[in-house]
Design a protein around this motif. Structure first.
Motif, PDB file in Angstrom:
ATOM      1  N   VAL A  87       0.821  -1.212   0.000  1.00  0.00           N
ATOM      2  CA  VAL A  87       0.000   0.000   0.000  1.00  0.00           C
ATOM      3  C   VAL A  87       0.856   1.262   0.000  1.00  0.00           C
ATOM      4  N   LYS A  88       1.958   1.231   0.761  1.00  0.00           N
ATOM      5  CA  LYS A  88       2.782   2.423   0.915  1.00  0.00           C
ATOM      6  C   LYS A  88       4.253   1.998   0.992  1.00  0.00           C
ATOM      7  N   PRO A  89       5.097   2.374   0.024  1.00  0.00           N
ATOM      8  CA  PRO A  89       6.498   1.937   0.027  1.00  0.00           C
ATOM      9  C   PRO A  89       7.370   2.740   0.992  1.00  0.00           C
ATOM     10  N   GLN A  90       7.055   2.697   2.256  1.00  0.00           N
ATOM     11  CA  GLN A  90       7.815   3.388   3.293  1.00  0.00           C
ATOM     12  C   GLN A  90       8.024   2.447   4.465  1.00  0.00           C
ATOM     13  N   CYS A  91       9.120   2.633   5.177  1.00  0.00           N
ATOM     14  CA  CYS A  91       9.344   1.860   6.400  1.00  0.00           C
ATOM     15  C   CYS A  91       8.283   2.239   7.421  1.00  0.00           C
ATOM     16  N   PRO A  92       7.583   1.284   8.013  1.00  0.00           N
ATOM     17  CA  PRO A  92       6.554   1.626   9.006  1.00  0.00           C
ATOM     18  C   PRO A  92       7.098   2.343  10.228  1.00  0.00           C
ATOM     19  N   PHE A  93       8.409   2.213  10.476  1.00  0.00           N
ATOM     20  CA  PHE A  93       8.970   2.798  11.692  1.00  0.00           C
ATOM     21  C   PHE A  93       9.529   4.203  11.456  1.00  0.00           C
TER      22      PHE A  93
END
Length: 290
Positions: free
Chosen positions: A268-274
């Protein structure tokens, strides 16, 4: 069904609070009638081959029938079968008057839908918090998950605690009726013996003790879960999103998650969740021999 209530004549009378036994017997008789109606309508639906229709699903649930039963009784200013049988009438004892239609509607809706709707809302909020589209840090996700889970545990206990208070004091059959300010008054017929009320008061004390035990058990269970989670983090490096599965996948920035959570998040979103650093799905690393 009882006849319509004359507000002018009742406003001049002194209201006597109905006893716990009379209120319980009234609701039991109403519930028995709703169940009987539900069985008959289910049989009719099956005979006409409607067992897969939306109408049949509504009949299988007791809530629509209870609300329909309310429309033709309290909603029209009449007594229910149970109220007529026990000689009680819905009333606002503090203001010494018969409740308005709005109050009766509010009490019925809260009694039938209040607890279930609130639990469903908390469940949807928890799903909202855990959705990867949300701009929340893992710390915030953990906090809201713990808070919402605690509320979902406490709501049934609060409802049970109020039921214990009703058994003891005989006021407000449900939490929804307390919010609406709707109680019962005795208008005709013999009153139950006092020994019945004392028996229900003992039941109320036992119910309050049961609530305290549930609170203690939920607290002990949460403490044990926290300890187990902390130990698991130290030994297994659990996923920072679900806090349950072992973290077997790493991002380029070095943060660990389980494969299922991270792949779903990056889809959904190509970013690190942290740390929110850009992470293309093709660059995540599956760690071996953990």
């Amino acid at each position: 069904m009882g006849t319509d209530i004359d507000r002018n004549s009742w406003s001049k009378r002194k209201f006597k609070c109905a006893s716990q036994a009379e209120i319980l017997r009234s609701h039991q008789r109403d519930d028995d009638f709703v169940k009987y109606l539900q069985e008959k309508l289910s049989e009719i639906s099956q005979n006409f081959g409607m067992h897969r229709s939306f109408l049949y699903q509504c009949i299988r649930s007791d809530i629509p029938l209870k609300l329909l039963y309310f429309v033709f009784t309290s909603g029209m200013g009449n007594q229910t079968l149970g109220e007529e049988y026990t000689g009680i009438v819905q009333a606002n004892l503090e203001q010494r008057r018969i409740p308005t239609l709005i109050v009766r509607v509010l009490a019925a809706v809260l009694e039938c839908l209040g607890e279930r709707t609130l639990l469903k809302l908390l469940q949807q909020l928890q799903s909202y918090v855990n959705h990867p589209h949300r701009e929340l840090t893992p710390t915030a996700i953990t906090f809201f998950n713990a808070l919402l889970s605690k509320l979902r545990t406490m709501i049934p206990i609060i409802v049970l605690f109020h039921k214990g208070l009703f058994y003891i004091y005989g006021r407000y059959y449900s939490l929804g009726r307390r919010i609406a300010g709707l109680d019962y008054t005795k208008v005709y017929g013999p009153r139950p013996v006092d020994t019945v009320s004392w028996g229900l008061r003992l039941l109320g004390i036992a119910t309050l003790i049961q609530c305290l035990l549930r609170i203690w058990q939920s607290g002990a269970l949460q403490d044990a879960t926290t300890v187990n989670t902390s130990n698991a983090k130290c030994s297994n490096h659990n996923c920072q999103l679900c806090l349950e599965a072992a973290a077997t996948t790493a991002t380029l920035c070095g943060h660990l998650f389980c494969w299922s959570c991270l792949s779903e998040w990056l889809r959904v979103k190509p970013q690190c969740p942290f740390c929110r650093e850009y992470v293309p799905p093709s660059r995540i690393v599956h760690l071996m021999n953990l």
